[in-house]
Design a protein around this motif. Structure first.
Motif, mmCIF file in Angstrom:
data_model
loop_
_atom_site.group_PDB
_atom_site.id
_atom_site.type_symbol
_atom_site.label_atom_id
_atom_site.label_comp_id
_atom_site.label_asym_id
_atom_site.label_seq_id
_atom_site.Cartn_x
_atom_site.Cartn_y
_atom_site.Cartn_z
ATOM 1 N N SER A 1 0.574 -19.754 -18.114
ATOM 2 C CA SER A 1 1.792 -20.497 -18.357
ATOM 3 C C SER A 1 1.623 -21.929 -17.900
ATOM 4 C CB SER A 1 2.958 -19.820 -17.670
ATOM 5 O OG SER A 1 2.693 -19.661 -16.307
ATOM 6 N N ASP A 22 5.567 -14.110 -12.241
ATOM 7 C CA ASP A 22 6.054 -13.414 -13.427
ATOM 8 C C ASP A 22 7.488 -13.875 -13.685
ATOM 9 O OD1 ASP A 22 7.619 -12.117 -11.493
ATOM 10 O OD2 ASP A 22 6.563 -10.212 -11.686
ATOM 11 N N ALA A 23 8.085 -13.352 -14.752
ATOM 12 C CA ALA A 23 9.430 -13.796 -15.128
ATOM 13 C C ALA A 23 10.445 -13.592 -14.011
ATOM 14 C CB ALA A 23 9.883 -13.083 -16.400
ATOM 15 N N TRP A 26 9.843 -16.294 -11.431
ATOM 16 C CA TRP A 26 10.288 -17.619 -11.892
ATOM 17 C C TRP A 26 11.801 -17.699 -11.961
ATOM 18 C CZ3 TRP A 26 7.238 -21.190 -10.854
ATOM 19 C CH2 TRP A 26 5.858 -21.052 -10.987
ATOM 20 N N GLN A 27 12.463 -16.581 -12.280
ATOM 21 C CA GLN A 27 13.925 -16.581 -12.283
ATOM 22 C C GLN A 27 14.449 -16.733 -10.859
ATOM 23 O OE1 GLN A 27 16.035 -16.571 -15.118
ATOM 24 N NE2 GLN A 27 17.393 -17.279 -13.495
ATOM 25 N N ASN A 46 7.893 -22.038 -17.189
ATOM 26 C CA ASN A 46 7.253 -20.729 -17.092
ATOM 27 C C ASN A 46 8.110 -19.623 -17.698
ATOM 28 O OD1 ASN A 46 4.533 -20.892 -15.712
ATOM 29 N ND2 ASN A 46 5.788 -22.274 -14.493
ATOM 30 N N LEU A 47 9.417 -19.715 -17.567
ATOM 31 C CA LEU A 47 10.296 -18.758 -18.229
ATOM 32 C C LEU A 47 10.222 -18.924 -19.747
ATOM 33 C CD1 LEU A 47 13.290 -18.897 -15.747
ATOM 34 C CD2 LEU A 47 11.871 -16.876 -16.248
ATOM 35 N N SER A 49 7.562 -19.992 -21.358
ATOM 36 C CA SER A 49 6.263 -19.424 -21.744
ATOM 37 C C SER A 49 6.320 -17.903 -21.792
ATOM 38 C CB SER A 49 5.176 -19.893 -20.777
ATOM 39 O OG SER A 49 5.005 -21.289 -20.892
ATOM 40 N N ASP A 50 7.031 -17.302 -20.840
ATOM 41 C CA ASP A 50 7.190 -15.854 -20.853
ATOM 42 C C ASP A 50 7.933 -15.412 -22.111
ATOM 43 O OD1 ASP A 50 7.146 -13.172 -19.362
ATOM 44 O OD2 ASP A 50 9.286 -13.460 -19.789
ATOM 45 N N MET A 53 5.625 -15.550 -25.088
ATOM 46 C CA MET A 53 4.680 -14.437 -25.121
ATOM 47 C C MET A 53 5.339 -13.136 -25.604
ATOM 48 S SD MET A 53 1.807 -15.760 -24.364
ATOM 49 C CE MET A 53 0.803 -14.315 -24.102
ATOM 50 N N ARG A 54 6.652 -13.068 -25.488
ATOM 51 C CA ARG A 54 7.392 -11.902 -25.981
ATOM 52 C C ARG A 54 7.911 -12.141 -27.400
ATOM 53 N NH1 ARG A 54 11.877 -11.745 -23.630
ATOM 54 N NH2 ARG A 54 11.732 -13.454 -22.153
#
Length: 175
Positions: A1, A22-23, A26-27, A46-47, A49-50, A53-54
């Motif tokens: 990310s 991870d998400a 980052w949250q 980063n959120l 990017s997560d 990726m989904r």
């Protein structure tokens, strides 16, 4: 990310942001920050990017938009961030913004010295440029034919290093 290149961050990030991976992390980082924190872009990127990726491009764009600095400023990060953001914008129909990121990515792939940042800051070691080209070529093709032709030539010139996966990527792109 991706991680934002920030300037003028005098204060350290809160503990929730130091080990986020991870998400959920980052949250938690985002939740620990004030709305005016200079660190807000980092968890938002980063959120985003997560979400990318989904394949949740609408959510990715929401995060990327929230990470935007005040008017007149640019957010620059690594090649992965610009690739993901550009493709996300493309997928939700924001073609002009997608083009801007695709051009930045292409310039990074070319190690353009006018980017005002060191390639070691935006091009992580071990990154396979083939994958990046796979993402940005369709965006460039639709909006920047001259740059697309140059990028396509650079893509074709890359050595095949990933075996059948590499050939599959190339076949898909060239089709």
């Amino acid at each position: 990310s991706g991680s934002a290149f920030a300037q003028g961050r005098e204060q350290a990030p809160p503990p929730q942001c130091r080990n986020a991976a991870d998400a959920a992390g980052w949250q938690a980082c985002l939740d620990a920050l004030s709305p005016d924190s200079p660190w807000r872009a980092l968890p938002l990127i980063n959120l985003g990017s997560d979400a990318f990726m989904r394949d949740d491009y609408a959510a990715a764009v929401r995060y990327y938009d929230q990470a935007r600095p005040p008017a007149g400023q640019e957010l620059h990060s690594d090649i992965i961030f610009h690739t993901f953001r550009g493709v996300s914008y493309w997928r939700v129909g924001r073609r002009e913004e997608a083009q801007r990121d695709a051009v930045i990515v292409y310039r990074m792939l070319q190690r353009d010295p006018s980017l005002n940042m060191s390639a070691q800051d935006y091009f992580p070691a071990g990154l396979n440029p083939e994958i990046v080209y796979v993402y940005i070529l369709p965006v460039l093709q639709a909006g920047d034919p001259q740059r697309f032709e140059a990028a396509l030539a650079a893509f074709r010139a890359l050595p095949v290093t990933g075996g059948w996966g590499s050939y599959t990527n190339r076949a898909g792109v060239l089709q």
